[in-house]
Design an enzyme around this catalytic site. Structure first.
Site, PDB file in Angstrom:
ATOM      1  N   ASP A  55     -58.446   9.749 -26.603  1.00  0.00           N
ATOM      2  CA  ASP A  55     -59.365  11.583 -27.045  1.00  0.00           C
ATOM      3  C   ASP A  55     -58.377  12.091 -26.621  1.00  0.00           C
ATOM      4  O   ASP A  55     -57.844  13.225 -27.636  1.00  0.00           O
ATOM      5  CB  ASP A  55     -60.796  11.636 -25.875  1.00  0.00           C
ATOM      6  CG  ASP A  55     -61.602  13.314 -25.902  1.00  0.00           C
ATOM      7  OD1 ASP A  55     -61.372  13.106 -27.997  1.00  0.00           O
ATOM      8  OD2 ASP A  55     -61.247  13.699 -25.860  1.00  0.00           O
ATOM      9  N   GLU A 127     -60.937   6.344 -31.289  1.00  0.00           N
ATOM     10  CA  GLU A 127     -60.428   7.002 -30.526  1.00  0.00           C
ATOM     11  C   GLU A 127     -59.510   5.435 -29.793  1.00  0.00           C
ATOM     12  O   GLU A 127     -58.401   5.518 -28.575  1.00  0.00           O
ATOM     13  CB  GLU A 127     -60.900   8.179 -29.335  1.00  0.00           C
ATOM     14  CG  GLU A 127     -60.954   9.016 -30.360  1.00  0.00           C
ATOM     15  CD  GLU A 127     -62.102  10.425 -29.756  1.00  0.00           C
ATOM     16  OE1 GLU A 127     -61.828  11.877 -29.677  1.00  0.00           O
ATOM     17  OE2 GLU A 127     -62.826  10.066 -28.659  1.00  0.00           O
TER      18      GLU A 127
END
Length: 239
Positions: A55, A127
């Site tokens: 992320d 992610e």
């Protein structure tokens, strides 16, 4: 030994070829392991730590790209563009584009409830793969992967339309359709230093869409964009 029903049946060679990055099979497997699978197999490691790392890598790569390529945009417009590229909806779109769902290791419960096509699971796995790439291949390779993954989004001429301000766009569309004003219901989970927010957008009594994000604003924007997309396409309500 036969493969468990909750394991994806697809060979990962196609995924590895598409990603075109150097990640060990073990780390890639970890990136593809959802917590539901880990729980059902004795609490083995899952991809949540890699997702946390990815992320940050994703956000940094997109932020730097937007800053360099859009010298005339102010901070507000840059933030909106970044949100449209890193939202749960956008990442799920990327995952579907590369057929990622078929490779995810899911628990039986998630398998039975359509987990392979859930926005949040798809986005988190993207992610996690970015995080795994950073660890095994380094920051340059991870940034290159991010740029390749978001390329189809950047090529979409409508990406920075409603996606720039999805809450306003949804409000205008719902009013035009006589659906009234959107209402957002927010919940959160996780520790204070790593909270995840979940937003449900309602029109009247109908739950239209949902979204997740690292802040209330991001979760609401993700939910609004998904709702706007559904209403624009004439899709049935999510309730």
């Amino acid at each position: 030994m036969s493969q468990p029903a909750s394991e994806p049946v697809s060979d990962r060679a196609d995924l590895v070829s598409f990603l075109d990055v150097s990640v060990t099979p073990e780390l890639l497997e970890l990136a593809l392991t959802h917590r539901s699978f880990a729980y059902e197999h004795g609490g083995i490691s899952n991809n949540e730590r890699l997702e946390f790392l990815g992320d940050s890598i994703l956000g940094q790569a997109v932020t730097v790209m937007l800053y360099r390529e859009n010298p005339d945009l102010d901070e507000g417009d840059l933030a909106k563009r970044r949100a449209s590229l890193v939202s749960t909806v956008a990442l799920a779109e990327i995952a579907r584009h590369i057929g990622l769902g078929q490779y995810i290791r899911l628990g039986r419960g998630e398998e039975l409830t359509g987990g392979r096509d859930k926005h949040s699971i798809l986005a988190d796995t993207v992610e996690a793969i970015i995080g795994a790439t950073y660890l095994d291949a380094g920051p340059v390779a991870a940034t290159g992967l991010v740029m390749r993954l978001i390329a189809p989004l950047l090529a979409d001429p409508d990406r920075f339309g409603a996606a720039m301000d999805p809450k306003t766009s949804l409000q205008e569309l719902s009013s035009a359709q006589g659906r009234g004003m959107p209402n957002y219901v927010i919940s959160d989970s996780g520790p204070d230093h790593d909270k995840r927010f979940h937003a449900i957008v309602r029109l009247g009594k109908d739950e239209i869409a949902e979204g997740v994000g690292s802040s209330k604003k991001m979760a609401e924007m993700a939910a609004a964009l998904q709702a706007w997309t559904k209403l624009s396409a004439g899709a049935p309500d999510a309730s």
